[in-house]
Design an enzyme around this catalytic site. Structure first.
Site, PDB file in Angstrom:
ATOM      1  N   TRP A   8       0.896  -1.114  -0.067  1.00 28.58           N
ATOM      2  CA  TRP A   8       0.046   0.080   0.017  1.00 28.58           C
ATOM      3  C   TRP A   8       1.035   1.314   0.034  1.00 28.58           C
ATOM      4  CZ3 TRP A   8      -4.351  -0.827   4.116  1.00 28.58           C
ATOM      5  CH2 TRP A   8      -5.301  -1.795   3.732  1.00 28.58           C
ATOM      6  N   HIS A  86      13.367  -2.688  -1.334  1.00 27.06           N
ATOM      7  CA  HIS A  86      12.593  -1.817  -2.471  1.00 27.06           C
ATOM      8  C   HIS A  86      13.380  -0.644  -2.666  1.00 27.06           C
ATOM      9  CE1 HIS A  86       9.525   0.163  -4.376  1.00 27.06           C
ATOM     10  NE2 HIS A  86       8.362  -0.904  -4.184  1.00 27.06           N
ATOM     11  N   GLU A 148      11.433  -7.158  -9.827  1.00 28.24           N
ATOM     12  CA  GLU A 148      11.090  -5.781 -10.118  1.00 28.24           C
ATOM     13  C   GLU A 148      11.941  -4.978 -10.717  1.00 28.24           C
ATOM     14  OE1 GLU A 148       7.849  -4.218  -7.524  1.00 28.24           O
ATOM     15  OE2 GLU A 148       9.466  -2.573  -6.777  1.00 28.24           O
ATOM     16  N   GLY A 205       1.513  -2.575  -6.339  1.00 27.07           N
ATOM     17  CA  GLY A 205       1.286  -1.375  -5.788  1.00 27.07           C
ATOM     18  C   GLY A 205       0.264  -0.605  -5.803  1.00 27.07           C
ATOM     19  N   GLY A 206       0.282   0.177  -6.834  1.00 26.77           N
ATOM     20  CA  GLY A 206      -0.780   1.108  -7.258  1.00 26.77           C
ATOM     21  C   GLY A 206      -2.200   0.487  -7.186  1.00 26.77           C
TER      22      GLY A 206
HETATM   23  P1  PGA Z   1       3.276  -0.515  -8.503  1.00 21.37           P
HETATM   24  O1  PGA Z   1       4.147  -0.851  -7.154  1.00 21.37           O
HETATM   25  O2  PGA Z   1       2.569  -1.755  -8.710  1.00 21.37           O
HETATM   26  O3  PGA Z   1       2.541   0.536  -8.242  1.00 21.37           O
HETATM   27  O4  PGA Z   1       4.392  -0.656  -9.845  1.00 21.37           O
HETATM   28  C1  PGA Z   1       5.003  -1.951  -7.255  1.00 21.37           C
HETATM   29  C2  PGA Z   1       5.891  -1.998  -6.183  1.00 21.37           C
HETATM   30  O5  PGA Z   1       6.612  -0.803  -5.870  1.00 21.37           O
HETATM   31  O6  PGA Z   1       6.185  -2.831  -5.382  1.00 21.37           O
END
Ligand code: PGA
Length: 221
Positions: A8, A86, A148, A205-206
């Site tokens: 979140w 992250h 990621e 995330g979003g």
């Molecule tokens: P996002 O974020 O889905 O908004 O790209 C993912 C994350 O930062 O883990």
């Protein structure tokens, strides 16, 4: 078992919204899916049947550190997972490694983000080397990795890797351990989630703040 990690980040902006979002998210719970909700610290105390993860932890077990939250506190309130590495936190490998050891020692599960910075295939080894350095000498079986790509985070423009690129990224982390659990993260949405079905799940995330979209993602996992 697939994992759905919901980061979140710094949302939502009030406790009542957090409560509502959590209740809506609980409706998506289903057999074979481990939903890990990672809210900001103040909302970790909300009751939930889902797994809870913290977005960070302090790198020392105890002591006088103003403003910090310890691993013991997080464990005591029922938190089972901790996000580490992250790119939005811009921490050094040394710091991430220290936290990783602390989380593993506590019996909690680290969710470790490793990505690339948009480099070409000739630099693939950088991803493997970073993952390898971070976990060297540790029990990789207790770590959930997230591949990621930094350039794919929160783009809001559908800039995401192709299925082939994503799977290559997964392979780069699996070079460290061929059994490693690897999730995909970076602008996951219902239109592109089918590119990542070979992964052990996704980190969102979003889209974790929009439960209708999230429900469409869950349907495709
Ligand atoms: P996002 O974020 O889905 O908004 O790209 C993912 C994350 O930062 O883990």
């Amino acid at each position: 078992m697939k994992h759905l990690v919901l980061n979140w980040k710094m949302s939502p902006s009030s406790l009542s919204e957090a409560r509502r979002l959590l209740q809506e998210t609980e409706k998506l719970d289903r057999e074979g899916l481990n939903i890990v909700v990672c809210p900001p610290f103040p909302y970790l105390l909300l009751d939930s049947n889902l797994s809870l993860g913290a977005q960070d932890v302090f790198g020392e077990k105890e002591g006088a550190y103003t403003g910090e939250v310890s691993i013991g506190m997080l464990k005591d309130i029922g938190c089972q997972y901790i996000l580490l590495g992250h790119s939005e936190r811009s921490e050094s490998e040394e710091k991430i490694r220290k936290k990783l050891e602390l989380v593993l020692d506590s019996g909690m599960t680290p969710i470790l983000f490793v990505g690339d910075g948009g480099v070409g295939e000739e630099d693939d080894h950088l991803v493997t080397e970073r993952a390898g350095r971070l976990v060297s000498g540790l029990d990789v079986g207790d770590v959930i990795f997230v591949y990621e790509p930094i350039w794919a985070i929160s783009t809001g423009k559908g800039v995401v890797p192709s299925r082939e690129q994503a799977e290559r990224g997964r392979g780069l982390i699996r070079r460290v351990d061929e059994e490693a659990l690897v999730l995909y993260g970076g602008s996951v949405d219902s239109k592109t989630v089918n590119r990542y079905l070979k992964f052990d799940g996704v980190a969102v995330g979003g889209a974790s703040l929009d439960t209708e979209e999230l429900s469409r993602i869950v349907d495709k996992l």
